[in-house]
Write a protein that holds these residues in place. Sequence first.
Motif, PDB file in Angstrom:
ATOM      1  N   MET A   9       0.850  -1.187   0.000  1.00 15.11           N
ATOM      2  CA  MET A   9       0.000   0.000   0.000  1.00 15.11           C
ATOM      3  C   MET A   9       0.883   1.233   0.000  1.00 15.11           C
ATOM      4  SD  MET A   9      -3.185  -0.203   2.588  1.00 15.11           S
ATOM      5  CE  MET A   9      -3.254  -1.705   3.521  1.00 15.11           C
ATOM      6  N   ASP A  10       0.302   2.295  -0.371  1.00 15.93           N
ATOM      7  CA  ASP A  10       0.946   3.594  -0.264  1.00 15.93           C
ATOM      8  C   ASP A  10       1.264   3.815   1.228  1.00 15.93           C
ATOM      9  OD1 ASP A  10       1.682   6.304  -0.732  1.00 15.93           O
ATOM     10  OD2 ASP A  10      -0.365   6.921  -0.195  1.00 15.93           O
ATOM     11  N   GLU A  13      -1.356   5.670   3.093  1.00 11.22           N
ATOM     12  CA  GLU A  13      -2.552   4.851   3.268  1.00 11.22           C
ATOM     13  C   GLU A  13      -2.324   3.803   4.352  1.00 11.22           C
ATOM     14  OE1 GLU A  13      -6.289   3.483   3.121  1.00 11.22           O
ATOM     15  OE2 GLU A  13      -5.550   5.280   2.117  1.00 11.22           O
ATOM     16  N   ARG A  16      -2.781   5.547   7.677  1.00 10.99           N
ATOM     17  CA  ARG A  16      -4.207   5.791   7.945  1.00 10.99           C
ATOM     18  C   ARG A  16      -4.909   4.499   8.346  1.00 10.99           C
ATOM     19  NH1 ARG A  16      -3.510   9.425   3.593  1.00 10.99           N
ATOM     20  NH2 ARG A  16      -4.165   7.879   2.075  1.00 10.99           N
ATOM     21  N   HIS A  17      -4.583   3.413   7.642  1.00  8.91           N
ATOM     22  CA  HIS A  17      -5.173   2.111   7.956  1.00  8.91           C
ATOM     23  C   HIS A  17      -4.766   1.656   9.363  1.00  8.91           C
ATOM     24  CE1 HIS A  17      -6.762  -1.875   7.321  1.00  8.91           C
ATOM     25  NE2 HIS A  17      -5.581  -2.399   7.672  1.00  8.91           N
TER      26      HIS A  17
END
Length: 145
Positions: A9-10, A13, A16-17
């Motif tokens: 993932m970025d 991101e 945030r996750h």
Amino acid sequence: MVMGVRLRMDPAEERRHSKRQQDHINMLGFVSDSEYGIPKRCPCGGRIIDEVRRKDDYDTLPGKRFFTCQNYEADGFHYRQPWVIGVQEEIERLTKRVVEAEEVMLGSSNLCKLIDRLEDQVKMLSEQVEDLTVQVATLEKVCFE
């Protein structure tokens, strides 16, 4: 993972996750920690109902009772507490309050006794002041004559 290859993932991101996961875990802990005594309201704002499970719902413990959120879902964010545990905790909480109130009442009884003794002392000291005032007045008459 797709065919042995892990997709990345970025980084933003992923953070945030990860933060969402941590917030979710924290909220589960907050709900769990707040579940003490007889709940008044669920953290979701839902009303607490007194649920009784029927024999056909739960064959090993027929008639088991719960304090349950009206919006209950098994996601950890809603209350569903066994009735016995909630009542037991509430009795413990109320017993502690009764003991504290009893200590206050005993303390107030001791304070009343202390006030009575102090009032007696004030009365005695007032009488002594009166006697001394009379003696001073007598001495002033003798000295100034």
